[in-house]
Design an enzyme around this catalytic site. Structure first.
Site, mmCIF file in Angstrom:
data_model
loop_
_atom_site.group_PDB
_atom_site.id
_atom_site.type_symbol
_atom_site.label_atom_id
_atom_site.label_comp_id
_atom_site.label_asym_id
_atom_site.label_seq_id
_atom_site.Cartn_x
_atom_site.Cartn_y
_atom_site.Cartn_z
ATOM 1 N N LYS A 157 0.831 -1.202 0.000
ATOM 2 C CA LYS A 157 0.000 0.000 0.000
ATOM 3 C C LYS A 157 0.870 1.258 0.000
ATOM 4 C CE LYS A 157 -3.909 1.910 2.706
ATOM 5 N NZ LYS A 157 -4.740 1.679 3.911
ATOM 6 N N SER A 175 -9.621 1.863 3.407
ATOM 7 C CA SER A 175 -8.766 2.634 2.507
ATOM 8 C C SER A 175 -7.781 1.780 1.698
ATOM 9 C CB SER A 175 -7.962 3.677 3.317
ATOM 10 O OG SER A 175 -7.073 3.057 4.233
ATOM 11 N N SER A 203 -9.957 -0.442 7.458
ATOM 12 C CA SER A 203 -9.290 -0.225 6.179
ATOM 13 C C SER A 203 -8.635 -1.472 5.588
ATOM 14 C CB SER A 203 -8.255 0.888 6.300
ATOM 15 O OG SER A 203 -8.895 2.144 6.356
#
Length: 493
Positions: free
Chosen positions: A97, A178, A202
């Site tokens: 990420k 997210s 997330s």
């Protein structure tokens, strides 16, 4: 869908890359364990694996369905395969990420243009571990900008740097966030695994929305050094994979003193059903009931219902504390990283100065609120709110429920089906059962439970602090029984 049928279905959608007669390409959706076995038996090589996944990324992420899950590819990925270090992940591609630092040719920006031109000086601690275990960092995944802490009106999966990530099951629907790109990429077979981060939902929300496994470990089991923060009281990285077994494999690398779990017999296992966290969506509840029957048939003892005390109050207190903690943690991070933006105040000013590119769809209300919460009395109130929130969510919440019924874990549907993407309105109000474990800092595993109207729904397992191995062992056992993962069809409707 049984695993053999899943692979056959996926192969019909997108055929695998052809290779020389000496080696063969993996089937789409081969797991980390599958690929490790292929490498061990010399059915493939690390360079061929990287070529295979780069080709799938070109066909699915960059063209074709255009998921837009990957924000940047590692230009050194092929070169790394020439000298992979021996280890549990030798030669296996992993995506990271874009709020996790890498000191290489790639950037680390949290999706923001504000951090685009100043690279970190060192790898995040977890990246150091991945490299030492022989993993090939294939690229960075897109995310909800700043891990979705900028605005209450945000659209999950959108960042100014990366654009919008789409759900591989239905391209019109949200991948959640997210860790949107991490979830969508793994679900689409662009890599066998990715690393996401979670403050509240997330990891588990996008994993369940995209139909894969997501594991939020106990807070502190994985080092947070080198991860762009929201609050150190809840932030953690975690694996996002096709199977629970693969999540456990990654945890062996990412965490200290982690013992590889083995699947357990479900006979006599006591599971508490969290009805108040299960929502009211009729199709989700029907799918959940079918799953509960499978668990009963396997010998599990279901305590139904189980109340989770103090959940609402704990969540409210934690959010109050989080906005206060955001300013302090982000200021500390930006100051030590350097670059043109060195504080939350400077970040707010940058966004205003670049409103056309940074804020075309939503604002930065949470940033602006947080910047006002830096006085000593407010900070002290935040500390008290955090202390009480953790007590209510953990010892007086999850632990109280587990102990009252001598339970091994708590279960509920992770999510309702993902909502339609609407950049003007922001995210749809979709239920996700993430807050209690996030606030307590306790382990939370989601694994596929099935589809509702073509969109994935997950099953959550929640345990007490440091019960990570136990939760993953239970998850492996349930996964073997339910076999509920489905290949995405990239529907345009």
């Amino acid at each position: 869908m049984k695993r053999r049928r899943l692979l056959q279905s996926a192969a019909m959608v997108l055929p695998p890359l052809s290779c020389s007669h000496k080696h063969r390409a993996p089937l789409p959706f081969a797991t980390l364990a599958d690929l490790a076995a292929m490498l061990q038996t010399r059915q493939t090589t690390p360079p061929l694996l990287v070529e295979h996944f780069l080709e799938r990324i070109a066909r699915i992420d960059r063209t074709g369905p255009k998921l837009n899950a990957i924000i940047e590819l590692n230009p050194e990925a092929k070169a790394i395969t020439a000298a992979c270090k021996p280890g549990l992940l030798r030669g296996l591609p992993v995506l990271i990420k874009d709020n996790i630092e890498t000191a290489d040719a790639m950037q680390t920006t949290a999706g923001s243009l504000a951090l685009r031109d100043h690279k970190p000086a060192r790898d995040a601690a977890l990246v150091t571990r991945l490299r030492a275990a022989g993993a090939v960092i294939l690229g960075k995944t897109n995310l909800s900008e700043w891990a979705n802490i900028r605005s209450p009106n945000s659209t999950s999966g959108w960042s100014a740097r990366g654009g919008l990530t789409r759900n591989p099951h239905k391209l019109t629907h949200s991948a959640s966030g997210s860790s949107s790109g991490s979830a969508a990429a793994v679900a689409a077979g662009l890599a066998p695994a990715a690393i996401g981060t979670e403050t509240n939902g997330s990891i588990v929300s996008p994993a369940s929305a995209c139909g894969i496994v997501g594991f939020k470990p106990t807070l502190g089991r994985i080092s947070g050094a080198g991860i762009i923060p929201i609050t150190h009281h809840q932030d953690t990285a975690g694996p996002m994979t096709l199977t629970v077994r693969d999540a456990a494999l990654l945890m062996q690398v990412l965490a200290d003193d982690f013992t590889a779990p083995s699947p357990l017999s479900l006979k006599g296992i006591r599971l508490g059903v969290l009805r108040k966290q299960s929502g009211s969506h009729p199709q989700v509840l029907a799918l959940f009931e079918a799953t509960l029957k499978q668990l009963r048939d396997a010998g599990a003892i279901l305590i139904d219902p189980v109340e989770l005390p103090n959940a609402r109050e704990a969540g409210g207190l934690a959010f109050k504390a989080m906005l206060i903690e955001l300013r302090a943690d982000l200021n500390a991070y930006l100051a030590q990283r350097g670059g043109d933006v060195r504080s939350l105040a400077e970040l707010i000013a940058f966004n205003e100065a670049h409103r056309d590119t940074e804020m075309p769809h939503f604002g930065q209300e949470f940033f602006e609120q947080s910047e006002k919460l830096g006085t000593p009395d407010i900070i002290a109130a935040g500390e008290q709110a955090r202390k009480l929130a953790r007590q209510l969510a953990g010892p007086d919440g999850i632990d109280a429920a587990l102990q009252a019924h001598a339970l091994d874990a708590l279960i509920c549907p992770t999510n309702d089906p993902a909502g339609l993407i609407d950049l003007k309105k922001g995210d749809a109000d979709v239920r996700v059962a993430s807050t209690p474990a996030a606030v307590a800092g306790y382990p939370h595993l989601t694994l596929p439970m099935g589809l509702v109207d073509g969109l994935p729904v997950g099953l959550s397992l929640i345990g007490t602090a440091n019960a990570d191995e136990r939760i993953l062992a239970l998850g492996q056992s349930i996964e073997e029984i339910t076999q509920a993962r489905h290949a995405p069809v990239f529907s345009a409707r």
